[in-house]
Design an enzyme around this catalytic site. Structure first.
Site, PDB file in Angstrom:
ATOM      1  N   HIS A  47     -47.042  12.625 -40.036  1.00  0.00           N
ATOM      2  CA  HIS A  47     -46.275  11.067 -40.346  1.00  0.00           C
ATOM      3  C   HIS A  47     -46.044  10.560 -39.183  1.00  0.00           C
ATOM      4  O   HIS A  47     -46.311  10.941 -38.241  1.00  0.00           O
ATOM      5  CB  HIS A  47     -44.956  11.437 -41.120  1.00  0.00           C
ATOM      6  N   ARG A  48     -45.297   9.353 -39.280  1.00  0.00           N
ATOM      7  CA  ARG A  48     -44.623   8.695 -37.935  1.00  0.00           C
ATOM      8  C   ARG A  48     -43.192   8.130 -38.587  1.00  0.00           C
ATOM      9  O   ARG A  48     -43.041   8.386 -39.633  1.00  0.00           O
ATOM     10  CB  ARG A  48     -45.461   7.547 -37.841  1.00  0.00           C
TER      11      ARG A  48
END
Length: 124
Positions: A47-48
Site C-alpha cells: 500500500h501507500r
C-alpha cells in the site's frame, strides 16, 4: 544511488556490543510505532498513504522492501539495525520478510484506514 532515502543511524560499538541512537534524525514527529515479526517468508504492506510518513528499521534478519514512487521502482534490502528507510506517503511499499526478521516502524500519524491507498501505480 537510490531514489529513496536510507538514513545511516549513529552507532557506537565496543567490546560490550553496539548502541544505535535515533536522536532528532527523523524528518517528522513520531505519533505511532509498531514492529512486525513472525512473518518469515511472508509479504506485508502492499500500500501507500495519503499523508502518513514512515521510517523502517530491520532490527533483526533481512527485510527486502519493494518501493515504487510512481516513476521509479527499487528493491532496498534492510539487514542492519543502523539503517533506516524513509517511506513517503506516495511511496508504494511491500516488505518481504526473511527468517527471524523483526521490522520496527515509526509513523508520523496514528492508524487511519482512510489514509491507505491499496491500488499500486499503473493500475486503476
Amino acid at each position: 544511488m537510490s531514489a529513496f532515502t536510507l538514513l545511516e543511524l549513529k552507532t557506537i560499538s565496543d567490546v560490550r556490543g553496539a548502541l544505535t541512537v535515533m536522536d532528532g534524525i527523523l524528518p517528522f514527529p513520531v505519533a505511532r510505532s509498531f514492529w512486525i515479526y513472525g512473518a518469515d517468508g511472508q509479504k506485508r504492506g502492499g500500500h501507500r498513504h495519503h499523508k502518513t510518513r514512515q521510517a523502517l528499521i530491520a532490527l533483526s534478519g533481512t527485510v527486502v522492501v519493494s518501493m515504487d514512487n510512481g516513476e521509479i521502482q527499487e528493491e532496498i534490502t534492510l539487514s542492519s539495525p543502523d539503517k533506516c528507510l524513509l517511506v513517503e506517503p506516495h511511496d508504494w511499499h511491500e516488505m518481504a520478510f526473511g527468517p527471524g526478521s523483526i521490522l520496527l516502524v515509526f509513523a508520523s500519524d496514528g492508524y487511519d484506514s482512510d489514509d491507505y491507498i491499496h491500488t499500486p501505480y499503473g493500475r486503476s
